[in-house]
Design a protein around this motif. Structure first.
Motif, PDB file in Angstrom:
ATOM      1  N   LEU A  86     -12.895  -6.256  -0.689  1.00  0.00           N
ATOM      2  CA  LEU A  86     -11.674  -7.059  -0.686  1.00  0.00           C
ATOM      3  C   LEU A  86     -10.457  -6.227  -1.075  1.00  0.00           C
ATOM      4  N   ALA A  87     -10.617  -5.344  -2.047  1.00  0.00           N
ATOM      5  CA  ALA A  87      -9.499  -4.481  -2.459  1.00  0.00           C
ATOM      6  C   ALA A  87      -9.068  -3.574  -1.308  1.00  0.00           C
ATOM      7  N   ASP A  88     -10.038  -2.999  -0.604  1.00  0.00           N
ATOM      8  CA  ASP A  88      -9.719  -2.137   0.534  1.00  0.00           C
ATOM      9  C   ASP A  88      -9.054  -2.931   1.652  1.00  0.00           C
ATOM     10  N   LEU A  89      -9.544  -4.120   1.925  1.00  0.00           N
ATOM     11  CA  LEU A  89      -8.952  -4.959   2.966  1.00  0.00           C
ATOM     12  C   LEU A  89      -7.503  -5.296   2.618  1.00  0.00           C
ATOM     13  N   ARG A  90      -7.259  -5.647   1.369  1.00  0.00           N
ATOM     14  CA  ARG A  90      -5.889  -5.945   0.952  1.00  0.00           C
ATOM     15  C   ARG A  90      -4.981  -4.724   1.103  1.00  0.00           C
ATOM     16  N   THR A  91      -5.482  -3.571   0.758  1.00  0.00           N
ATOM     17  CA  THR A  91      -4.702  -2.341   0.887  1.00  0.00           C
ATOM     18  C   THR A  91      -4.335  -2.092   2.347  1.00  0.00           C
ATOM     19  N   ARG A  92      -5.306  -2.259   3.236  1.00  0.00           N
ATOM     20  CA  ARG A  92      -5.041  -2.028   4.658  1.00  0.00           C
ATOM     21  C   ARG A  92      -4.085  -3.064   5.228  1.00  0.00           C
ATOM     22  N   ARG A  93      -4.240  -4.324   4.819  1.00  0.00           N
ATOM     23  CA  ARG A  93      -3.331  -5.369   5.295  1.00  0.00           C
ATOM     24  C   ARG A  93      -1.922  -5.141   4.762  1.00  0.00           C
ATOM     25  N   GLU A  94      -1.826  -4.740   3.509  1.00  0.00           N
ATOM     26  CA  GLU A  94      -0.511  -4.467   2.922  1.00  0.00           C
ATOM     27  C   GLU A  94       0.181  -3.320   3.657  1.00  0.00           C
ATOM     28  N   ARG A  95      -0.581  -2.312   4.034  1.00  0.00           N
ATOM     29  CA  ARG A  95      -0.018  -1.185   4.782  1.00  0.00           C
ATOM     30  C   ARG A  95       0.580  -1.677   6.095  1.00  0.00           C
ATOM     31  N   GLU A  96      -0.112  -2.568   6.781  1.00  0.00           N
ATOM     32  CA  GLU A  96       0.401  -3.102   8.051  1.00  0.00           C
ATOM     33  C   GLU A  96       1.659  -3.937   7.820  1.00  0.00           C
ATOM     34  N   LEU A  97       1.672  -4.727   6.776  1.00  0.00           N
ATOM     35  CA  LEU A  97       2.866  -5.526   6.479  1.00  0.00           C
ATOM     36  C   LEU A  97       4.049  -4.637   6.116  1.00  0.00           C
ATOM     37  N   ARG A  98       3.790  -3.573   5.362  1.00  0.00           N
ATOM     38  CA  ARG A  98       4.868  -2.653   4.998  1.00  0.00           C
ATOM     39  C   ARG A  98       5.483  -2.003   6.237  1.00  0.00           C
ATOM     40  N   ARG A  99       4.669  -1.737   7.251  1.00  0.00           N
ATOM     41  CA  ARG A  99       5.199  -1.164   8.488  1.00  0.00           C
ATOM     42  C   ARG A  99       6.180  -2.118   9.143  1.00  0.00           C
ATOM     43  N   VAL A 100       5.851  -3.418   9.131  1.00  0.00           N
ATOM     44  CA  VAL A 100       6.755  -4.411   9.710  1.00  0.00           C
ATOM     45  C   VAL A 100       8.017  -4.537   8.855  1.00  0.00           C
ATOM     46  N   LEU A 101       7.840  -4.637   7.545  1.00  0.00           N
ATOM     47  CA  LEU A 101       8.980  -4.799   6.639  1.00  0.00           C
ATOM     48  C   LEU A 101       9.931  -3.613   6.712  1.00  0.00           C
ATOM     49  N   ALA A 102       9.402  -2.424   6.946  1.00  0.00           N
ATOM     50  CA  ALA A 102      10.243  -1.223   7.021  1.00  0.00           C
ATOM     51  C   ALA A 102      11.236  -1.302   8.178  1.00  0.00           C
ATOM     52  N   ASP A 103      10.915  -2.095   9.184  1.00  0.00           N
ATOM     53  CA  ASP A 103      11.810  -2.241  10.326  1.00  0.00           C
ATOM     54  C   ASP A 103      12.868  -3.330  10.132  1.00  0.00           C
ATOM     55  N   MET A 104      12.817  -4.022   8.986  1.00  0.00           N
ATOM     56  CA  MET A 104      13.790  -5.076   8.705  1.00  0.00           C
ATOM     57  C   MET A 104      14.964  -4.521   7.892  1.00  0.00           C
ATOM     58  N   PRO A 105      16.164  -5.021   8.110  1.00  0.00           N
ATOM     59  CA  PRO A 105      17.300  -4.630   7.258  1.00  0.00           C
ATOM     60  C   PRO A 105      17.037  -5.047   5.802  1.00  0.00           C
ATOM     61  N   ALA A 106      17.570  -4.280   4.849  1.00  0.00           N
ATOM     62  CA  ALA A 106      17.328  -4.516   3.422  1.00  0.00           C
ATOM     63  C   ALA A 106      17.712  -5.933   2.994  1.00  0.00           C
ATOM     64  N   ALA A 107      18.827  -6.436   3.463  1.00  0.00           N
ATOM     65  CA  ALA A 107      19.278  -7.778   3.065  1.00  0.00           C
ATOM     66  C   ALA A 107      18.284  -8.845   3.527  1.00  0.00           C
ATOM     67  N   GLU A 108      17.717  -8.648   4.697  1.00  0.00           N
ATOM     68  CA  GLU A 108      16.743  -9.621   5.202  1.00  0.00           C
ATOM     69  C   GLU A 108      15.421  -9.520   4.449  1.00  0.00           C
ATOM     70  N   ARG A 109      15.042  -8.313   4.024  1.00  0.00           N
ATOM     71  CA  ARG A 109      13.844  -8.165   3.184  1.00  0.00           C
ATOM     72  C   ARG A 109      14.043  -8.894   1.858  1.00  0.00           C
ATOM     73  N   THR A 110      15.238  -8.782   1.280  1.00  0.00           N
ATOM     74  CA  THR A 110      15.536  -9.461   0.015  1.00  0.00           C
ATOM     75  C   THR A 110      15.472 -10.976   0.197  1.00  0.00           C
ATOM     76  N   ALA A 111      16.047 -11.474   1.266  1.00  0.00           N
ATOM     77  CA  ALA A 111      16.014 -12.910   1.539  1.00  0.00           C
ATOM     78  C   ALA A 111      14.574 -13.381   1.744  1.00  0.00           C
ATOM     79  N   LEU A 112      13.788 -12.594   2.437  1.00  0.00           N
ATOM     80  CA  LEU A 112      12.385 -12.937   2.650  1.00  0.00           C
ATOM     81  C   LEU A 112      11.644 -12.989   1.322  1.00  0.00           C
ATOM     82  N   LEU A 113      11.875 -12.020   0.447  1.00  0.00           N
ATOM     83  CA  LEU A 113      11.240 -11.998  -0.863  1.00  0.00           C
ATOM     84  C   LEU A 113      11.576 -13.250  -1.652  1.00  0.00           C
TER      85      LEU A 113
END
Length: 144
Positions: free
Chosen positions: A91-118
């Motif tokens: 489960l820890a490994d799966l979460r790490t891999r899923r988080e990596r994929e989400l970070r790739r998507v988030l990296a393509d978002m403008p900072a203000a939109e990442r803050t609003a999403l958070l």
């Protein structure tokens, strides 16, 4: 919008394999992670399944080394289910891999939109936790 978000999240998470577990087996692992030592009857109820189906799921997870069964100290006829160290590591490994994929998507978002999403996700988590625990949104903690 919620349907689209759920579907896109499934696609992003779909990039990370859950092998060797099925979706049903993964659900059991998540339940056991939060309900350590649950008995088979309670697990069946949590899954809204049948005892034979739940037992087979646990048989396969035990054979894979993800779940351990032990007799209850109060009633040796009752079996308690726990995640094994291998199950926790999976489960820890799966979460790490899923988080990596989400970070790739988030990296393509403008900072203000990442803050609003958070901010929106923090509010969502608080409301969801309150529903799960039977609280009103204002009576529980704002962190999740």
């Amino acid at each position: 919008m919620t349907t689209t978000a759920v579907e896109l999240l499934e696609v992003v998470w779909g990039r990370t394999s859950t092998a060797p577990t099925s979706a049903s087996q993964l659900r059991v692992l998540h339940i056991l992670e939060h309900h350590d030592g649950v008995n088979l009857r309670t697990l069946t109820e949590l899954l809204a399944s049948t005892p034979p189906s739940t037992s087979r799921l646990c048989d396969r997870l035990q054979a894979a080394g993800f779940v351990e069964r032990e007799a209850s100290p109060q009633d040796r006829r009752e079996v308690r289910l726990r995640l094994s160290s291998r199950g926790r590591a999976f489960l820890a490994d799966l979460r790490t891999r899923r988080e990596r994929e989400l970070r790739r998507v988030l990296a393509d978002m403008p900072a203000a939109e990442r803050t609003a999403l958070l901010e929106g996700l923090e509010s969502f988590c608080a409301a969801a936790a309150a529903q799960i625990h039977g609280e009103t949104p204002d009576s529980g903690s704002r962190t999740a």
